[in-house]
Design a protein around this motif. Sequence first.
Motif, PDB file in Angstrom:
ATOM      1  N   ASP A   1     -10.789   3.570   3.606  1.00 18.29           N
ATOM      2  CA  ASP A   1      -9.760   3.014   2.723  1.00 18.29           C
ATOM      3  C   ASP A   1     -10.401   2.145   1.650  1.00 18.29           C
ATOM      4  OD1 ASP A   1      -7.698   4.144   4.283  1.00 18.29           O
ATOM      5  OD2 ASP A   1      -7.471   2.314   5.490  1.00 18.29           O
TER       6      ASP A   1
ATOM      7  N   GLU B   1     -12.129   4.167  -0.916  1.00 21.62           N
ATOM      8  CA  GLU B   1     -11.118   4.713  -1.831  1.00 21.62           C
ATOM      9  C   GLU B   1     -10.699   3.649  -2.841  1.00 21.62           C
ATOM     10  OE1 GLU B   1      -6.377   5.532  -2.061  1.00 21.62           O
ATOM     11  OE2 GLU B   1      -7.271   5.498  -0.070  1.00 21.62           O
TER      12      GLU B   1
ATOM     13  N   SER C   1      -7.111  -1.851   7.057  1.00 21.31           N
ATOM     14  CA  SER C   1      -7.878  -0.946   6.198  1.00 21.31           C
ATOM     15  C   SER C   1      -9.189  -0.549   6.873  1.00 21.31           C
ATOM     16  CB  SER C   1      -8.188  -1.607   4.855  1.00 21.31           C
ATOM     17  OG  SER C   1      -7.022  -1.782   4.112  1.00 21.31           O
TER      18      SER C   1
ATOM     19  N   GLU D   1       1.098   3.959  -3.003  1.00 25.34           N
ATOM     20  CA  GLU D   1       0.689   5.323  -2.680  1.00 25.34           C
ATOM     21  C   GLU D   1       1.782   6.320  -3.068  1.00 25.34           C
ATOM     22  OE1 GLU D   1      -1.069   7.869   1.097  1.00 25.34           O
ATOM     23  OE2 GLU D   1      -0.180   5.911   1.442  1.00 25.34           O
TER      24      GLU D   1
ATOM     25  N   ARG E   1       0.837  -1.209   0.000  1.00 27.77           N
ATOM     26  CA  ARG E   1       0.000   0.000   0.000  1.00 27.77           C
ATOM     27  C   ARG E   1       0.865   1.250   0.000  1.00 27.77           C
ATOM     28  NH1 ARG E   1      -4.614  -0.002   4.518  1.00 27.77           N
ATOM     29  NH2 ARG E   1      -4.885   2.048   3.622  1.00 27.77           N
TER      30      ARG E   1
ATOM     31  N   ILE F   1      -5.031  -2.760  -0.398  1.00 35.45           N
ATOM     32  CA  ILE F   1      -5.998  -2.161   0.535  1.00 35.45           C
ATOM     33  C   ILE F   1      -7.052  -3.176   0.939  1.00 35.45           C
ATOM     34  CG2 ILE F   1      -7.882  -0.480   0.737  1.00 35.45           C
ATOM     35  CD1 ILE F   1      -6.155   1.439  -0.961  1.00 35.45           C
TER      36      ILE F   1
END
Length: 138
Positions: free
Chosen positions: A75, A78, A71, A37, A33, A65
């Motif tokens: 999250d 998203e 999470s 990111e 993650r 995620i």
Amino acid sequence: ATHEHTLRSKLSLSSALIECAQHEKPQLFREARSLTEEYIPVVDRVLGPDHECSLQLRENRVEAIMNDTSSTPGDRAEAKAVCEDATRRARRVFGASHPVTVRLAQQSKDVAKFLTALEQRRSLAAKLEPEENAEEVD
């Protein structure tokens, strides 16, 4: 760190982290993650958000995620939005039968199904909670 080969190596690393996380070290989902990111904006800037590498990094981000036990519901929301956007981009750029598009479309379905099941469990738990408390009073 912005050469295409370097960026592709970040994609490969995120894939390897996810693979290891699925088989023996679930804490590596968090590492994947973090990596995705950090590098999605770089890949978008250098190669563009419609580039195959960018779409695959998004696919890996969603996978990480959805499987990371830390999470939050935010999250996961998203992840759903990222997956839906990546699927639309892949379909527009590569067509519906391209392997990346097919994987992303399946991932979108899986994410939606997971989130629906999670919401149904939460709803059922909320309905049962008052009954459980009533039994404790008796």
